[in-house]
Design an enzyme around this catalytic site. Structure first.
Site, PDB file in Angstrom:
ATOM      1  N   ASP A  34       1.125  -1.157   0.035  1.00  0.00           N
ATOM      2  CA  ASP A  34       0.254   0.373   0.057  1.00  0.00           C
ATOM      3  C   ASP A  34       1.251   1.650  -0.357  1.00  0.00           C
ATOM      4  OD1 ASP A  34      -2.467   1.167   0.361  1.00  0.00           O
ATOM      5  OD2 ASP A  34      -2.728   1.018   2.123  1.00  0.00           O
ATOM      6  N   GLY A  35       0.439   2.490  -0.588  1.00  0.00           N
ATOM      7  CA  GLY A  35       1.122   3.759  -0.858  1.00  0.00           C
ATOM      8  C   GLY A  35       1.456   4.026  -1.850  1.00  0.00           C
ATOM      9  N   ARG A  38      -0.082   7.526  -2.536  1.00  0.00           N
ATOM     10  CA  ARG A  38       0.173   8.546  -1.624  1.00  0.00           C
ATOM     11  C   ARG A  38       1.340   9.498  -1.592  1.00  0.00           C
ATOM     12  NH1 ARG A  38      -1.546   5.678   4.196  1.00  0.00           N
ATOM     13  NH2 ARG A  38      -1.872   4.570   1.619  1.00  0.00           N
ATOM     14  N   SER A  80      -7.367  -5.623  -5.819  1.00  0.00           N
ATOM     15  CA  SER A  80      -8.484  -6.349  -5.092  1.00  0.00           C
ATOM     16  C   SER A  80      -8.707  -7.408  -6.429  1.00  0.00           C
ATOM     17  CB  SER A  80      -8.329  -5.920  -3.938  1.00  0.00           C
ATOM     18  OG  SER A  80      -9.113  -4.823  -4.580  1.00  0.00           O
ATOM     19  N   ASN A  83     -10.194  -3.172  -6.441  1.00  0.00           N
ATOM     20  CA  ASN A  83      -9.276  -2.531  -7.070  1.00  0.00           C
ATOM     21  C   ASN A  83     -10.135  -1.692  -8.488  1.00  0.00           C
ATOM     22  OD1 ASN A  83      -6.307  -3.270  -6.692  1.00  0.00           O
ATOM     23  ND2 ASN A  83      -7.360  -1.918  -5.225  1.00  0.00           N
ATOM     24  N   TRP A  84     -11.503  -3.109  -9.132  1.00  0.00           N
ATOM     25  CA  TRP A  84     -12.170  -2.966 -10.356  1.00  0.00           C
ATOM     26  C   TRP A  84     -12.498  -0.915 -10.148  1.00  0.00           C
ATOM     27  CZ3 TRP A  84     -10.799  -4.693 -14.711  1.00  0.00           C
ATOM     28  CH2 TRP A  84     -10.077  -5.966 -14.087  1.00  0.00           C
ATOM     29  N   ARG A 209      -5.575  -2.563   8.732  1.00  0.00           N
ATOM     30  CA  ARG A 209      -6.615  -3.279   8.598  1.00  0.00           C
ATOM     31  C   ARG A 209      -5.925  -4.508   7.785  1.00  0.00           C
ATOM     32  NH1 ARG A 209      -8.379   1.732   6.496  1.00  0.00           N
ATOM     33  NH2 ARG A 209      -7.340   2.231   4.606  1.00  0.00           N
TER      34      ARG A 209
HETATM   35  C1  FPP Z   1      -1.785  -0.141  -3.444  1.00  0.00           C
HETATM   36  O1  FPP Z   1      -1.812   1.505  -3.253  1.00  0.00           O
HETATM   37  C2  FPP Z   1      -1.587  -1.060  -4.969  1.00  0.00           C
HETATM   38  C3  FPP Z   1      -2.147  -1.086  -5.188  1.00  0.00           C
HETATM   39  C4  FPP Z   1      -3.533  -1.419  -5.688  1.00  0.00           C
HETATM   40  C5  FPP Z   1      -1.749  -1.869  -6.608  1.00  0.00           C
HETATM   41  C6  FPP Z   1      -0.145  -2.976  -5.905  1.00  0.00           C
HETATM   42  C7  FPP Z   1       0.605  -3.033  -7.755  1.00  0.00           C
HETATM   43  C8  FPP Z   1       2.035  -2.554  -7.780  1.00  0.00           C
HETATM   44  C9  FPP Z   1       2.890  -2.147  -6.328  1.00  0.00           C
HETATM   45  C10 FPP Z   1       2.728  -2.772  -8.713  1.00  0.00           C
HETATM   46  C11 FPP Z   1       1.734  -4.692  -8.969  1.00  0.00           C
HETATM   47  C12 FPP Z   1       3.145  -5.096  -8.901  1.00  0.00           C
HETATM   48  C13 FPP Z   1       3.680  -6.309  -9.713  1.00  0.00           C
HETATM   49  C14 FPP Z   1       4.501  -7.715  -8.845  1.00  0.00           C
HETATM   50  C15 FPP Z   1       3.191  -6.697 -11.481  1.00  0.00           C
HETATM   51  P1  FPP Z   1      -2.712   2.993  -3.659  1.00  0.00           P
HETATM   52  O2  FPP Z   1      -2.792   3.310  -4.939  1.00  0.00           O
HETATM   53  O3  FPP Z   1      -3.180   2.053  -2.958  1.00  0.00           O
HETATM   54  O4  FPP Z   1      -2.302   3.505  -2.791  1.00  0.00           O
HETATM   55  P2  FPP Z   1      -2.563   4.912  -1.796  1.00  0.00           P
HETATM   56  O5  FPP Z   1      -3.403   4.431  -0.863  1.00  0.00           O
HETATM   57  O6  FPP Z   1      -1.479   6.069  -1.040  1.00  0.00           O
HETATM   58  O7  FPP Z   1      -3.606   5.322  -2.302  1.00  0.00           O
END
Ligand code: FPP
Length: 270
Positions: A34-35, A38, A80, A83-84, A209
């Site tokens: 996560d993150g 941000r 997830s 995420n859609w 969470r």
């Molecule tokens: C959460 O950060 C991250 C995701 C939903 C996507 C994670 C995907 C990657 C790191 C790339 C895919 C990796 C591989 C190995 C193919 P967020 O966007 O929810 O961050 P935020 O909470 O700060 O907005």
């Protein structure tokens, strides 16, 4: 970790590796990455830049976990079922990043004997991503020294529901008998059936969470949350998590060797 490989990492990482107890390594570590958003926002960049950095982190964590020894498998939560709901452009960007990740990394995975597999309903992903995923899974199918498991279109409630429906089918069609069905049997119907039990779940960027991730599997896993954003997470932060894990007393609901009282008499749960 072999000495040659250890020398590739910075001095602080080498020092922390030396502090590890090789007999108490977590065999399976899962990451809620996560993150990224941000991280990008703090730099006035687009969210996709954060995801691109997130991929760099993922690569360094995969390489480190493979090299350090004692870890058999890692699971990365990359997309997830929820995420859609994100903007279409971000989803499309994530799909492209995944495609390029697979294209670029497959040969190296084969070279390093890393098996690639996924959990989640990848049948709902666009065709071009599914093709890359299957290509990488097939290319690495015989690799044995380490498993890279990526959760894609994954939701734990859906996983449990899919397992329940499969169980219902088997019972209805006489493929299974009620007396056979216990937790061990049910576990074999989950997406993670062929993976080692989860030992450690790490979540970056501070949120407390589990976000519909591996709900069955975390029953006795150790949880570790760090405020560090995923793009800033590296082997040194991972080693902090593993050292913390090694200092914990995993009792699996039973008693440890420590002289303390537990159970109904004490009112302290196991
Ligand atoms: C959460 O950060 C991250 C995701 C939903 C996507 C994670 C995907 C990657 C790191 C790339 C895919 C990796 C591989 C190995 C193919 P967020 O966007 O929810 O961050 P935020 O909470 O700060 O907005």
């Amino acid at each position: 970790m072999t000495l040659a490989r250890l020398h590739d990492w910075p001095a602080l990482v080498q020092k922390k590796v030396q502090a590890l107890d090789p007999r108490r390594m977590p065999r399976h570590i899962a990451f809620i990455m996560d993150g990224n958003g941000r991280w990008a926002r703090m730099r006035h960049r687009r969210r996709l830049m954060g995801h691109r950095e997130g991929i760099k982190t993922a690569k360094s964590i995969i390489r480190f976990c493979h090299d350090v020894g004692g870890i058999d498998c890692i699971t990365l939560f990359a997309f997830s079922t929820e995420n859609w709901k994100r903007p279409k452009l971000e989803i499309a960007g994530l799909m492209m990043l995944l495609k390029y990740f697979l294209r670029r990394e497959t040969a190296e995975m084969v070279e390093n004997d890393i098996r690639f597999r996924t959990i989640g309903r990848i049948d709902e992903f666009p065709g071009f991503v599914q093709r890359e995923l299957h290509r990488t899974m097939e290319a690495t199918a015989n690799c044995k020294s380490f498993t890279l498991n990526i959760a894609l279109n994954y939701g734990a409630r859906r996983e449990i529901l899919d397992a329940a429906l499969e169980l219902h089918r088997r019972l209805a069609e006489g493929e299974a008998r009620r007396e056979q069905v216990d937790q061990e049997y049910f576990e074999k119907l989950l997406y993670t059936a062929d993976l080692p039990p989860l030992d450690l779940l790490i979540r970056t960027s501070g949120e407390l969470r589990v976000s519909n991730f591996m709900l069955w599997q975390i029953a006795y896993a150790e949880l570790y949350v760090t405020p560090v954003l995923w793009p800033d997470f590296g082997p040194s932060e991972l080693l902090d998590a593993i050292l913390d894990y090694q200092n914990r007393d995993r009792r699996f609901g039973g008693l440890s060797g420590r002289p303390h009282v537990q159970g109904p008499e004490s009112g302290i749960p196991g």
